[in-house]
Design an enzyme around this catalytic site. Structure first.
Site, PDB file in Angstrom:
ATOM      1  N   GLY A   1       1.494  18.583  -6.458  1.00 12.74           N
ATOM      2  CA  GLY A   1       2.216  19.594  -5.681  1.00 12.74           C
ATOM      3  C   GLY A   1       2.518  20.827  -6.515  1.00 12.74           C
TER       4      GLY A   1
ATOM      5  N   THR B   1       1.600  12.017 -11.407  1.00 14.22           N
ATOM      6  CA  THR B   1       1.417  10.608 -11.049  1.00 14.22           C
ATOM      7  C   THR B   1       0.016  10.352 -10.515  1.00 14.22           C
ATOM      8  OG1 THR B   1       3.767  10.383 -10.553  1.00 14.22           O
ATOM      9  CG2 THR B   1       2.291   8.737  -9.600  1.00 14.22           C
ATOM     10  N   CYS B   2      -0.429  11.151  -9.588  1.00 10.09           N
ATOM     11  CA  CYS B   2      -1.706  10.885  -8.913  1.00 10.09           C
ATOM     12  C   CYS B   2      -2.857  10.800  -9.910  1.00 10.09           C
ATOM     13  CB  CYS B   2      -1.976  11.969  -7.871  1.00 10.09           C
ATOM     14  SG  CYS B   2      -3.612  11.833  -7.146  1.00 10.09           S
TER      15      CYS B   2
ATOM     16  N   CYS C   1      -3.032   7.396  -8.079  1.00  5.97           N
ATOM     17  CA  CYS C   1      -4.198   7.292  -7.185  1.00  5.97           C
ATOM     18  C   CYS C   1      -5.540   7.237  -7.912  1.00  5.97           C
ATOM     19  CB  CYS C   1      -4.240   8.490  -6.236  1.00  5.97           C
ATOM     20  SG  CYS C   1      -2.648   9.081  -5.704  1.00  5.97           S
TER      21      CYS C   1
ATOM     22  N   LYS D   1      -6.012   4.221 -10.295  1.00 10.45           N
ATOM     23  CA  LYS D   1      -5.946   3.047  -9.413  1.00 10.45           C
ATOM     24  C   LYS D   1      -7.277   2.832  -8.698  1.00 10.45           C
ATOM     25  CE  LYS D   1      -5.336   3.486  -5.385  1.00 10.45           C
ATOM     26  NZ  LYS D   1      -4.096   3.797  -4.743  1.00 10.45           N
TER      27      LYS D   1
ATOM     28  N   TYR E   1      -6.702  20.533 -14.126  1.00 10.88           N
ATOM     29  CA  TYR E   1      -5.464  20.945 -13.457  1.00 10.88           C
ATOM     30  C   TYR E   1      -4.818  22.111 -14.199  1.00 10.88           C
ATOM     31  CZ  TYR E   1      -4.837  17.536  -9.720  1.00 10.88           C
ATOM     32  OH  TYR E   1      -4.944  16.851  -8.551  1.00 10.88           O
TER      33      TYR E   1
ATOM     34  N   ALA F   1      11.211  21.249 -18.912  1.00  8.58           N
ATOM     35  CA  ALA F   1      11.932  22.455 -18.504  1.00  8.58           C
ATOM     36  C   ALA F   1      13.124  22.031 -17.660  1.00  8.58           C
ATOM     37  CB  ALA F   1      11.015  23.378 -17.706  1.00  8.58           C
TER      38      ALA F   1
ATOM     39  N   GLY G   1       6.024  -5.646  -1.701  1.00 14.24           N
ATOM     40  CA  GLY G   1       5.084  -5.849  -0.597  1.00 14.24           C
ATOM     41  C   GLY G   1       4.547  -4.533  -0.084  1.00 14.24           C
TER      42      GLY G   1
ATOM     43  N   TYR H   1       2.427  -0.597  -0.980  1.00 19.10           N
ATOM     44  CA  TYR H   1       1.103  -0.147  -1.418  1.00 19.10           C
ATOM     45  C   TYR H   1       0.765  -0.674  -2.817  1.00 19.10           C
ATOM     46  CZ  TYR H   1       0.911   3.827   1.980  1.00 19.10           C
ATOM     47  OH  TYR H   1       0.852   4.632   3.079  1.00 19.10           O
TER      48      TYR H   1
ATOM     49  N   GLU I   1      -2.065  -3.397  -3.731  1.00 22.89           N
ATOM     50  CA  GLU I   1      -3.280  -2.894  -4.383  1.00 22.89           C
ATOM     51  C   GLU I   1      -3.488  -3.554  -5.743  1.00 22.89           C
ATOM     52  OE1 GLU I   1      -3.605   1.518  -2.288  1.00 22.89           O
ATOM     53  OE2 GLU I   1      -2.749   1.398  -4.297  1.00 22.89           O
TER      54      GLU I   1
ATOM     55  N   ARG J   1       9.942  -9.877  -0.524  1.00 28.29           N
ATOM     56  CA  ARG J   1      11.229 -10.295   0.037  1.00 28.29           C
ATOM     57  C   ARG J   1      11.223 -10.413   1.562  1.00 28.29           C
ATOM     58  NH1 ARG J   1      15.080  -4.911  -0.784  1.00 28.29           N
ATOM     59  NH2 ARG J   1      13.836  -3.482   0.488  1.00 28.29           N
TER      60      ARG J   1
ATOM     61  N   THR K   1       0.263  11.999  -2.235  1.00 30.38           N
ATOM     62  CA  THR K   1      -0.277  13.195  -2.876  1.00 30.38           C
ATOM     63  C   THR K   1      -0.645  14.302  -1.878  1.00 30.38           C
ATOM     64  OG1 THR K   1      -1.091  11.889  -4.709  1.00 30.38           O
ATOM     65  CG2 THR K   1      -2.181  13.999  -4.345  1.00 30.38           C
TER      66      THR K   1
ATOM     67  N   ALA L   1      -4.346   5.214   3.551  1.00 30.62           N
ATOM     68  CA  ALA L   1      -5.161   4.038   3.237  1.00 30.62           C
ATOM     69  C   ALA L   1      -4.430   3.193   2.207  1.00 30.62           C
ATOM     70  CB  ALA L   1      -6.506   4.463   2.657  1.00 30.62           C
TER      71      ALA L   1
ATOM     72  N   HIS M   1     -25.127   4.067  14.950  1.00 26.12           N
ATOM     73  CA  HIS M   1     -25.556   2.675  14.875  1.00 26.12           C
ATOM     74  C   HIS M   1     -26.597   2.471  13.781  1.00 26.12           C
ATOM     75  CE1 HIS M   1     -26.225  -1.313  16.446  1.00 26.12           C
ATOM     76  NE2 HIS M   1     -27.519  -1.108  16.383  1.00 26.12           N
TER      77      HIS M   1
ATOM     78  N   GLU N   1     -18.654   2.144  14.478  1.00 23.83           N
ATOM     79  CA  GLU N   1     -19.026   2.337  15.883  1.00 23.83           C
ATOM     80  C   GLU N   1     -18.125   1.523  16.811  1.00 23.83           C
ATOM     81  OE1 GLU N   1     -22.911   0.704  17.265  1.00 23.83           O
ATOM     82  OE2 GLU N   1     -23.062  -0.129  15.253  1.00 23.83           O
TER      83      GLU N   1
HETATM   84  P1  NDP Z   1       6.613   0.969  -1.136  1.00 27.64           P
HETATM   85  O1  NDP Z   1       7.761   1.710  -0.592  1.00 27.64           O
HETATM   86  O2  NDP Z   1       5.287   1.050  -0.496  1.00 27.64           O
HETATM   87  O3  NDP Z   1       6.985  -0.579  -1.194  1.00 27.64           O
HETATM   88  C1  NDP Z   1       8.111  -1.044  -1.893  1.00 27.64           C
HETATM   89  C2  NDP Z   1       8.150  -2.528  -1.713  1.00 27.64           C
HETATM   90  O4  NDP Z   1       9.160  -3.086  -2.556  1.00 27.64           O
HETATM   91  C3  NDP Z   1       8.488  -2.926  -0.299  1.00 27.64           C
HETATM   92  O5  NDP Z   1       7.712  -4.049   0.028  1.00 27.64           O
HETATM   93  C4  NDP Z   1       9.965  -3.283  -0.387  1.00 27.64           C
HETATM   94  O6  NDP Z   1      10.353  -4.255   0.531  1.00 27.64           O
HETATM   95  C5  NDP Z   1      10.045  -3.867  -1.783  1.00 27.64           C
HETATM   96  N1  NDP Z   1      11.362  -3.747  -2.370  1.00 27.64           N
HETATM   97  C6  NDP Z   1      12.156  -2.671  -2.411  1.00 27.64           C
HETATM   98  N2  NDP Z   1      13.298  -2.945  -3.078  1.00 27.64           N
HETATM   99  C7  NDP Z   1      13.210  -4.232  -3.473  1.00 27.64           C
HETATM  100  C8  NDP Z   1      14.071  -5.101  -4.197  1.00 27.64           C
HETATM  101  N3  NDP Z   1      15.250  -4.697  -4.664  1.00 27.64           N
HETATM  102  N4  NDP Z   1      13.664  -6.377  -4.426  1.00 27.64           N
HETATM  103  C9  NDP Z   1      12.465  -6.800  -3.963  1.00 27.64           C
HETATM  104  N5  NDP Z   1      11.603  -6.011  -3.270  1.00 27.64           N
HETATM  105  C10 NDP Z   1      11.971  -4.753  -3.027  1.00 27.64           C
HETATM  106  O7  NDP Z   1       6.581   1.361  -2.682  1.00 27.64           O
HETATM  107  P2  NDP Z   1       5.483   1.194  -3.803  1.00 27.64           P
HETATM  108  O8  NDP Z   1       6.254   1.026  -5.055  1.00 27.64           O
HETATM  109  O9  NDP Z   1       4.478   0.163  -3.458  1.00 27.64           O
HETATM  110  O10 NDP Z   1       4.768   2.603  -3.770  1.00 27.64           O
HETATM  111  C11 NDP Z   1       5.548   3.806  -3.884  1.00 27.64           C
HETATM  112  C12 NDP Z   1       4.969   4.875  -3.019  1.00 27.64           C
HETATM  113  O11 NDP Z   1       3.781   5.345  -3.601  1.00 27.64           O
HETATM  114  C13 NDP Z   1       4.601   4.405  -1.628  1.00 27.64           C
HETATM  115  O12 NDP Z   1       5.633   4.609  -0.719  1.00 27.64           O
HETATM  116  C14 NDP Z   1       3.386   5.222  -1.284  1.00 27.64           C
HETATM  117  O13 NDP Z   1       3.800   6.296  -0.480  1.00 27.64           O
HETATM  118  C15 NDP Z   1       2.854   5.700  -2.599  1.00 27.64           C
HETATM  119  N6  NDP Z   1       1.569   5.058  -2.855  1.00 27.64           N
HETATM  120  C16 NDP Z   1       0.528   5.341  -2.037  1.00 27.64           C
HETATM  121  C17 NDP Z   1      -0.697   4.752  -2.240  1.00 27.64           C
HETATM  122  C18 NDP Z   1      -1.821   5.057  -1.330  1.00 27.64           C
HETATM  123  O14 NDP Z   1      -1.766   6.053  -0.633  1.00 27.64           O
HETATM  124  N7  NDP Z   1      -2.853   4.224  -1.263  1.00 27.64           N
HETATM  125  C19 NDP Z   1      -0.922   3.822  -3.333  1.00 27.64           C
HETATM  126  C20 NDP Z   1       0.253   3.574  -4.113  1.00 27.64           C
HETATM  127  C21 NDP Z   1       1.435   4.179  -3.875  1.00 27.64           C
HETATM  128  P3  NDP Z   1      10.671  -3.897   2.081  1.00 27.64           P
HETATM  129  O15 NDP Z   1       9.338  -3.754   2.740  1.00 27.64           O
HETATM  130  O16 NDP Z   1      11.425  -5.091   2.544  1.00 27.64           O
HETATM  131  O17 NDP Z   1      11.480  -2.667   2.066  1.00 27.64           O
END
Ligand code: NDP
Length: 463
Positions: free
Chosen positions: A16, A42-43, A48, A51, A99, A115, A178, A180, A184, A201, A314, A344, A439, A444
């Site tokens: 950004g 980060t990206c 990204c 990864k 960049y 900064a 649980g 992204y 991944e 959780r 991103t 994705a 096809h 499709e």
């Molecule tokens: P996410 O917000 O995707 O997921 C966080 C996970 O951690 C959720 O499953 C959440 O549970 C769980 N959680 C949160 N707090 C706790 C806790 N105290 N104890 C146990 N579990 C917990 O975050 P990520 O860290 O995976 O990724 C960060 C961000 O980065 C994402 O939001 C995404 O936007 C971006 N990202 C995008 C990617 C892509 O575009 N392919 C790839 C990687 C990152 P619950 O579901 O119950 O809230």
């Protein structure tokens, strides 16, 4: 003589910040940007890009196995983690350089320094121990993994940052989360031969996605050999005498692993930035509070990207940067559009999605038509791989508009990009039906699901 040293000072050289600096400099504005670590943020450096390279690396064992059905004999393969790390580092080094050079070629000044704000128009460049002034300040400092400080033993855990540079590939890993990143990385480590356990959780991984995708992905990951335990959390982490880690989860079970990774969300980088000195307000999660135009409560200070904790993606940060430039420098106040963002998850199989899940749509629309197809993609026929693909459209029956499109399977992310155009344009199911199929492709299916699989009326699935 201008009143300020710069028209724009950007703090943070990620996707950004760099975009805003480069485009503003291209308009002839006097621009500086500061990045304390490496340009790319980060990206590029620890998100990204590396990864996706790791995802590719982790897919080869399946490619090798699938090759036999196509007549190939592949000798026993071996994997060298240091080679992957070195090649990944070379690529992100190249991108990071681009960049920085992009800003400089556009006429901007790029500092390698932390900064911080001294006041609303003054920035301290710490490495040079001097201040500069700017008419506009843009904060784009991103975020970092939530360290889960409340977890006893969290200091023994790694986060996505460390996962990209581990000195050795662990033999076993337990990942918590649980979202992204957890999903991944579970697939990446498993694909590279690591014994992998994912704990989450909630009741099903990937909370914000369509339930059919969540369940199918869960099943596919388990079928590959990844252990997934839902409804559980870590209670404590301890390092044993032999160097391995012991994670005690709810209920008392102890999981042993070489590495334990936390991927439980990311938090905004707002500490010690001088926000108080400049009078910039933050919210409960530490995020910089902005209005619809990404403007903070201090009129000349803006913030974009993950530091604002709106949508942590991103392309969203880049879009917010472009809107900022329109607003601040082109006399065209522009509100970032956060609606209908295609996304994705680079899980294996991959998820590509845009618009509403069936559950979310059923809360917004009284009558839904759900079109769903589950099939074995052609590439898996000769390989003998049993993994199935899922395509799903969620249609508002009253307007015929497609309000959600979801794909699980190879290249789902690529499909989501194109589906994103269709949904953003508000196309109807009839438009999809009118579109000729390509096809033979897996995509499709998205234009050949003519009959609804089922209806949802007032939130209730009809028989
Ligand atoms: P996410 O917000 O995707 O997921 C966080 C996970 O951690 C959720 O499953 C959440 O549970 C769980 N959680 C949160 N707090 C706790 C806790 N105290 N104890 C146990 N579990 C917990 O975050 P990520 O860290 O995976 O990724 C960060 C961000 O980065 C994402 O939001 C995404 O936007 C971006 N990202 C995008 C990617 C892509 O575009 N392919 C790839 C990687 C990152 P619950 O579901 O119950 O809230």
């Amino acid at each position: 003589m201008p009143q300020y040293d710069y028209d724009l000072f950007v703090i943070g050289g990620g996707s950004g910040g760099v975009r805003a600096a480069r485009v503003s400099a291209g308009l002839g504005k006097r621009v500086a940007i500061a990045e304390e670590y490496r340009y790319g943020g980060t990206c590029v450096i620890r998100g990204c890009v590396p990864k996706k390279l790791f995802v590719y690396a982790s897919q080869f064992p399946e490619h090798f196995a699938d090759a036999a059905g196509y007549g190939w004999t592949v000798p026993e393969a071996s994997f060298d983690w240091p080679t992957l790390i070195a090649n990944k580092d070379r690529e992100i080094g190249r991108l990071s350089g681009l960049y920085q050079v992009g800003v400089e070629n556009a006429g901007g000044t790029a500092f390698h320094s932390r900064a911080t704000l001294v006041d609303a128009h003054t920035v301290l460049i710490e490495s040079e121990n001097r201040t500069v002034s700017a008419e506009h300040i843009l904060i784009a400092t991103g975020g970092r993994p939530n360290p889960h400080a409340a977890l006893p033993g969290h200091e023994h855990c790694i986060f996505s940052n460390e996962a990209f540079d581990l000195p050795t590939l662990p033999k076993s890993i337990v990942i918590a989360g649980g979202g992204y990143i957890a999903v991944e990385f579970a697939n990446i480590f498993h694909g590279l031969g690591v014994d992998t356990t994912l704990i989450y959780r909630g009741k099903e991984i990937l909370q914000r996605f369509d339930m059919d995708l969540r369940r199918r992905l869960h099943e596919a990951m388990v079928a590959k050999g990844i252990r997934i335990q839902c409804h559980t959390i870590f209670e404590r982490i301890e390092r044993r005498g032999d160097g391995r880690l012991a994670a005690t989860v709810m209920g008392g079970e102890v999981m042993l692993a070489d590495q334990i990774m936390l991927a439980i969300g990311r938090i905004p980088n707002t500490e010690n930035l001088g926000l108080e000195a400049a009078g910039v307000k933050t919210g409960v999660r530490g995020e910089i509070v902005v209005d619809a135009h990404s403007r903070t409560n201090v009129p000349n200070v803006f913030a974009i990207g993950d530091v604002t904790d709106r949508v942590q993606l991103t392309p969203v940060a880049i879009h917010e940067a472009m809107c900022f430039v329109e607003t601040a420098f082109k006399g065209n106040p522009t509100v970032p559009d956060h609606d209908c963002i295609a996304t994705a998850v680079f899980s294996q199989p991959e998820i590509g999605t845009v618009g509403l899940s069936e559950d979310d749509a059923s809360k917004r629309f009284a009558n839904l038509e759900i079109y769903s197809a589950s099939f074995r993609p052609m590439r898996h026929t000769l390989s003998g791989r049993q993994e199935r693909m899922l395509t799903k459209l969620v249609v508002d029956a009253d307007t015929r508009r497609v309000v959600g499109a979801h794909v699980l399977g190879p290249d789902a992310g690529e499909m989501a990009q194109l589906l994103g155009i269709a949904l953003k344009a508000g196309l109807s199911k009839d438009d999809f039906d009118r579109t000729m199929a390509v096809h033979p492709t897996a995509a499709e299916e998205l234009v050949t699901m003519y009959k609804p699989s089922y209806l949802v009326k007032d939130g209730v699935r009809q028989a």
